[in-house]
Write an enzyme that holds these catalytic residues in place. Structure first.
Site, PDB file in Angstrom:
ATOM      1  N   TYR A 143    -102.744   3.053  71.203  1.00 13.70           N
ATOM      2  CA  TYR A 143    -103.684   3.848  70.409  1.00 13.70           C
ATOM      3  C   TYR A 143    -104.096   3.077  69.162  1.00 13.70           C
ATOM      4  O   TYR A 143    -105.289   2.954  68.844  1.00 13.70           O
ATOM      5  CB  TYR A 143    -103.027   5.171  70.033  1.00 13.70           C
ATOM      6  CG  TYR A 143    -103.871   6.080  69.175  1.00 13.70           C
ATOM      7  CD1 TYR A 143    -104.935   6.796  69.714  1.00 13.70           C
ATOM      8  CD2 TYR A 143    -103.596   6.249  67.817  1.00 13.70           C
ATOM      9  CE1 TYR A 143    -105.698   7.647  68.939  1.00 13.70           C
ATOM     10  CE2 TYR A 143    -104.356   7.098  67.033  1.00 13.70           C
ATOM     11  CZ  TYR A 143    -105.402   7.789  67.588  1.00 13.70           C
ATOM     12  OH  TYR A 143    -106.164   8.625  66.806  1.00 13.70           O
ATOM     13  N   LYS A 147    -107.756   1.412  67.950  1.00 12.38           N
ATOM     14  CA  LYS A 147    -108.407   1.833  66.710  1.00 12.38           C
ATOM     15  C   LYS A 147    -108.787   0.631  65.841  1.00 12.38           C
ATOM     16  O   LYS A 147    -109.860   0.607  65.234  1.00 12.38           O
ATOM     17  CB  LYS A 147    -107.508   2.805  65.941  1.00 12.38           C
ATOM     18  CG  LYS A 147    -107.423   4.184  66.576  1.00 12.38           C
ATOM     19  CD  LYS A 147    -108.792   4.800  66.777  1.00 12.38           C
ATOM     20  CE  LYS A 147    -108.753   6.174  67.407  1.00 12.38           C
ATOM     21  NZ  LYS A 147    -110.119   6.720  67.646  1.00 12.38           N
TER      22      LYS A 147
END
Length: 319
Positions: A143, A147
């Protein structure tokens, strides 16, 4: 911003953001983009247009932009942190290949793009207290990796092609409307549900683990205000630190016990979520957002807790 496509419109952020933008721009088309199995329902479906919008299908996205003369895209398609760790290849496909499709459509069609980043973009080597706007970002979760790449790719399309890309680094988001779907900070939503229902809460995050949090109304305000900000004043387009409050599970439990003195909580720490949480900032420095586009939160822990409990009691018909 008049004709808007919200991708991921039925998720935790998207379901509320779509309705907020429709209220602000009733004269325009605010399209609720969704994927199969997550179709909009109720007021979200009834209050405006909805279209199948899979970020992995560039032709589909381009057709929506043409049909509704879209000028702004809010890209909220993502697997949240804990889910992304279980499905890293799918997370990369959605969050990176999907973003590339959106940016290409935006480049060709002249759209502005908001793709949020996160506190997950930071890592263990990042300063945890008053985390600077510009600092080391070495996340150890898929994740977080996506990002950081989102920030860089969005910046690339701005500098290379002039695409109007903007983003904030969201902290953990707390909502009384839609439950989250697999994030490390989800406990801070679920604990309120347990308290209002009179249930014991089993906390997956260890005591003493501080993380930045934000109440959803402030998050929605940040997303809209940034996209409507004067572009000439924006230096840190992708992405701005924004902050509202920071607490650990014990502080949150104590605050809830002001309303429910008999509320009980015990710990069963999830090692995956805990490892992610330990790598994230305790508190971000959001001075750049405040200076460049006037960011300021409305809700602190006191205001949020009071409103969360009142809204959930109404939601569940509890006097």
């Amino acid at each position: 911003m008049k004709n808007v496509l919200v991708i991921g419109s039925t998720g935790q952020i998207g379901s509320e953001l779509t309705m907020k933008i429709r209220g602000l721009h009733p004269e325009g088309n605010v399209v609720a983009g969704y994927i199969p199995g997550a179709e909009p329902k109720g007021i979200l479906l009834e209050s405006g247009p909805a279209e199948l919008a899979d970020v992995r299908n560039a032709a589909q996205l381009a057709a929506i932009v043409d049909k509704y003369h879209i000028d702004t895209i809010y890209n909220l398609a993502a697997l949240l942190s804990a889910v992304a760790e279980r499905k890293p290849l799918l997370a990369w496909d959605i969050q990176m290949n999907g973003l590339l499709n959106i940016l290409e459509v935006a480049r060709e069609k002249g759209c502005a793009v908001f793709t949020p980043s996160s506190i997950g973009s930071f890592g263990p080597e990042t300063p945890h207290v008053d985390t600077p706007q510009d600092t080391i970002q070495r996340p150890r979760s898929m994740y977080g990796v996506t990002k950081v790449a989102t920030e860089l790719l969005s910046d690339y399309y701005f500098h290379k092609y002039g695409v109007d890309t903007r983003a904030v680094r969201f902290p953990g988001l707390i909502s009384n409307v839609t439950l989250p779907g697999g994030g490390t900070t989800d406990y801070a939503v679920e604990i309120y549900y347990a308290a209002v229902k009179g249930e014991e809460f089993v906390c997956p995050i260890a005591a003493g683990t501080y993380m930045d949090m934000m109440y959803m109304p402030d998050a929605l305000k940040a997303a809209v205000d940034l996209m409507e900000a004067d572009p000439s004043k924006l230096i840190h387009r992708n992405a701005f630190n924004i902050a509202a409050m920071s607490f650990d599970p014990e502080i949150l439990r104590a605050k809830i016990q002001e309303y429910y003195p008999d509320f009980k909580m015990r710990y069963e720490v999830d090692p995956v979520r805990q490892a992610i949480a330990d790598s994230w900032p305790d508190k971000m420095d959001d001075s750049c957002a405040r200076a460049e586009w006037g960011w300021a939160p409305t809700y602190g822990l006191d205001e949020m807790t009071r409103d969360m409990i009142a809204c959930l009691k109404k939601k569940f018909g509890i006097a």
